[in-house]
Design a protein around this motif. Structure first.
Motif, PDB file in Angstrom:
ATOM      1  N   SER A 236      -0.996   6.417 -18.148  1.00 12.69           N
ATOM      2  CA  SER A 236      -0.959   6.454 -16.689  1.00 12.69           C
ATOM      3  C   SER A 236       0.405   5.936 -16.247  1.00 12.69           C
ATOM      4  N   PHE A 237       0.968   6.597 -15.252  1.00 12.68           N
ATOM      5  CA  PHE A 237       2.268   6.216 -14.698  1.00 12.68           C
ATOM      6  C   PHE A 237       2.089   6.007 -13.189  1.00 12.68           C
ATOM      7  N   PRO A 238       1.415   4.930 -12.796  1.00  9.70           N
ATOM      8  CA  PRO A 238       1.155   4.736 -11.363  1.00  9.70           C
ATOM      9  C   PRO A 238       2.433   4.411 -10.601  1.00  9.70           C
ATOM     10  N   GLU A 239       2.457   4.823  -9.363  1.00  6.80           N
ATOM     11  CA  GLU A 239       3.599   4.493  -8.517  1.00  6.80           C
ATOM     12  C   GLU A 239       3.436   3.090  -7.970  1.00  6.80           C
ATOM     13  N   ARG A 240       4.544   2.381  -7.872  1.00  7.70           N
ATOM     14  CA  ARG A 240       4.537   1.075  -7.239  1.00  7.70           C
ATOM     15  C   ARG A 240       4.361   1.259  -5.739  1.00  7.70           C
ATOM     16  N   VAL A 241       3.969   0.188  -5.098  1.00  7.73           N
ATOM     17  CA  VAL A 241       3.929   0.146  -3.638  1.00  7.73           C
ATOM     18  C   VAL A 241       5.127  -0.701  -3.220  1.00  7.73           C
ATOM     19  N   VAL A 242       5.945  -0.171  -2.289  1.00 12.25           N
ATOM     20  CA  VAL A 242       7.189  -0.839  -1.901  1.00 12.25           C
ATOM     21  C   VAL A 242       7.357  -0.754  -0.388  1.00 12.25           C
ATOM     22  N   THR A 243       7.914  -1.788   0.186  1.00 11.83           N
ATOM     23  CA  THR A 243       8.176  -1.816   1.635  1.00 11.83           C
ATOM     24  C   THR A 243       9.552  -1.229   1.941  1.00 11.83           C
ATOM     25  N   ARG A 244       9.807  -0.033   1.396  1.00 13.84           N
ATOM     26  CA  ARG A 244      11.046   0.703   1.627  1.00 13.84           C
ATOM     27  C   ARG A 244      10.690   2.186   1.530  1.00 13.84           C
ATOM     28  N   PRO A 245      11.312   3.030   2.345  1.00 15.18           N
ATOM     29  CA  PRO A 245      11.034   4.460   2.226  1.00 15.18           C
ATOM     30  C   PRO A 245      11.425   4.984   0.842  1.00 15.18           C
ATOM     31  N   PRO A 246      10.693   5.953   0.305  1.00 14.02           N
ATOM     32  CA  PRO A 246      11.078   6.524  -0.991  1.00 14.02           C
ATOM     33  C   PRO A 246      12.380   7.303  -0.860  1.00 14.02           C
ATOM     34  N   ASP A 247      13.040   7.517  -1.996  1.00 13.44           N
ATOM     35  CA  ASP A 247      14.265   8.316  -2.002  1.00 13.44           C
ATOM     36  C   ASP A 247      14.275   9.191  -3.247  1.00 13.44           C
ATOM     37  N   ALA A 248      15.328   9.916  -3.430  1.00 16.51           N
ATOM     38  CA  ALA A 248      15.414  10.853  -4.549  1.00 16.51           C
ATOM     39  C   ALA A 248      15.478  10.151  -5.900  1.00 16.51           C
ATOM     40  N   PHE A 249      15.786   8.865  -5.926  1.00 15.10           N
ATOM     41  CA  PHE A 249      15.973   8.153  -7.180  1.00 15.10           C
ATOM     42  C   PHE A 249      14.761   7.348  -7.618  1.00 15.10           C
ATOM     43  N   GLU A 250      13.789   7.161  -6.724  1.00 13.83           N
ATOM     44  CA  GLU A 250      12.661   6.298  -7.046  1.00 13.83           C
ATOM     45  C   GLU A 250      11.409   6.797  -6.334  1.00 13.83           C
ATOM     46  N   ARG A 251      10.380   7.094  -7.114  1.00 16.19           N
ATOM     47  CA  ARG A 251       9.098   7.470  -6.540  1.00 16.19           C
ATOM     48  C   ARG A 251       8.272   6.210  -6.333  1.00 16.19           C
ATOM     49  N   HIS A 252       7.709   6.073  -5.150  1.00 14.63           N
ATOM     50  CA  HIS A 252       6.793   4.967  -4.890  1.00 14.63           C
ATOM     51  C   HIS A 252       6.007   5.247  -3.621  1.00 14.63           C
TER      52      HIS A 252
ATOM     53  N   SER B 169       5.157   4.056  -0.061  1.00 15.18           N
ATOM     54  CA  SER B 169       5.852   3.247   0.934  1.00 15.18           C
ATOM     55  C   SER B 169       4.863   2.714   1.968  1.00 15.18           C
ATOM     56  N   VAL B 170       4.969   1.421   2.260  1.00 13.71           N
ATOM     57  CA  VAL B 170       4.146   0.783   3.285  1.00 13.71           C
ATOM     58  C   VAL B 170       5.012  -0.156   4.112  1.00 13.71           C
ATOM     59  N   THR B 171       4.509  -0.532   5.269  1.00 12.84           N
ATOM     60  CA  THR B 171       5.196  -1.540   6.079  1.00 12.84           C
ATOM     61  C   THR B 171       4.930  -2.920   5.483  1.00 12.84           C
ATOM     62  N   VAL B 172       5.719  -3.884   5.894  1.00 13.18           N
ATOM     63  CA  VAL B 172       5.499  -5.253   5.435  1.00 13.18           C
ATOM     64  C   VAL B 172       4.126  -5.740   5.888  1.00 13.18           C
ATOM     65  N   ASP B 173       3.739  -5.426   7.127  1.00 17.12           N
ATOM     66  CA  ASP B 173       2.421  -5.860   7.621  1.00 17.12           C
ATOM     67  C   ASP B 173       1.295  -5.257   6.784  1.00 17.12           C
ATOM     68  N   GLU B 174       1.408  -3.969   6.466  1.00 21.39           N
ATOM     69  CA  GLU B 174       0.377  -3.333   5.637  1.00 21.39           C
ATOM     70  C   GLU B 174       0.365  -3.940   4.234  1.00 21.39           C
ATOM     71  N   PHE B 175       1.541  -4.215   3.703  1.00 20.17           N
ATOM     72  CA  PHE B 175       1.640  -4.830   2.383  1.00 20.17           C
ATOM     73  C   PHE B 175       0.901  -6.168   2.368  1.00 20.17           C
ATOM     74  N   ARG B 176       1.200  -7.004   3.367  1.00 15.27           N
ATOM     75  CA  ARG B 176       0.575  -8.336   3.427  1.00 15.27           C
ATOM     76  C   ARG B 176      -0.939  -8.237   3.616  1.00 15.27           C
ATOM     77  N   ALA B 177      -1.389  -7.286   4.436  1.00 15.01           N
ATOM     78  CA  ALA B 177      -2.832  -7.107   4.653  1.00 15.01           C
ATOM     79  C   ALA B 177      -3.515  -6.685   3.350  1.00 15.01           C
ATOM     80  N   ARG B 178      -2.900  -5.771   2.626  1.00  8.24           N
ATOM     81  CA  ARG B 178      -3.477  -5.318   1.359  1.00  8.24           C
ATOM     82  C   ARG B 178      -3.415  -6.421   0.301  1.00  8.24           C
ATOM     83  N   GLU B 179      -2.374  -7.228   0.357  1.00  7.61           N
ATOM     84  CA  GLU B 179      -2.273  -8.365  -0.562  1.00  7.61           C
ATOM     85  C   GLU B 179      -3.428  -9.334  -0.302  1.00  7.61           C
TER      86      GLU B 179
END
Length: 184
Positions: free
Chosen positions: A34-50, A52-62
């Protein structure tokens, strides 16, 4: 087969995401990985798949317990999901890119099979970081990432890949290590 995590670490610009993508493609038909994508508080780009969530959503999920492992780096929050942990516990080899500073915590909290450090010479790292063109990766931002590379904690890696040639060379070594994890 016992499942667990293969953690990919290394400095910015080392090519971690490139090699993970190549390994993912090479093992696409092998259901043991399995190659799961990380969750990151930054928009994805061509160099990194992940994801993307807001900081508030990240903290709520944490707070809700959605993360198996969470850390902060470069002004962003990162996480591996609890679902990835469940995959590892069910017998899959879960391949994930994490911060070098989180390795000790990961080894204590997760079923870790191996840690793979991917790196390159400083001039190669700097050129790759500058080439991806992210906000904050130029001028002072580039210097900051390079300083972080120099001051990062020493990692007790099970395999160290120098990724300065064609990515396929290091990707073949990564694939071999991943397959060896199945045979343990």
């Amino acid at each position: 087969m016992a499942g667990g995590f293969v953690l990919i670490v290394g400095p910015s610009g080392a090519g971690k995401d490139t090699l993970i993508a190549l390994a993912r493609a090479a093992l696409a038909d092998d259901g043991r990985f399995s190659f799961p994508e990380r969750v990151v508080t930054r928009p994805p780009d061509a160099f990194e798949r992940h994801d993307s969530v807001t900081v508030d959503e990240f903290r709520a999920r944490e707070a809700a317990g959605d993360w198996a492992l969470a850390w902060e780096a470069h002004g962003n929050c990162y996480a591996l999901t609890a679902a990835a942990r469940r995959q590892a516990e069910s017998g899959l080899v879960v391949v994930a890119n994490i911060s070098r500073g989180s390795v000790a915590e990961a080894r204590a909290a997760l079923p870790v099979l191996a840690v793979v450090e991917i790196t390159a010479a400083p001039e190669v790292l700097a050129a790759r970081i500058a080439a991806r063109g992210r906000d904050g990766d130029q001028g002072a931002g580039l210097a900051s990432r390079m300083r972080r590379s120099d001051s990062a904690p020493e990692v007790a890696a099970d395999l160290r890949l120098i990724n300065e040639d064609a990515p396929a060379t290091a990707a073949a070594k990564l694939k071999a290590l991943l397959l060896s994890c199945i045979e343990r």
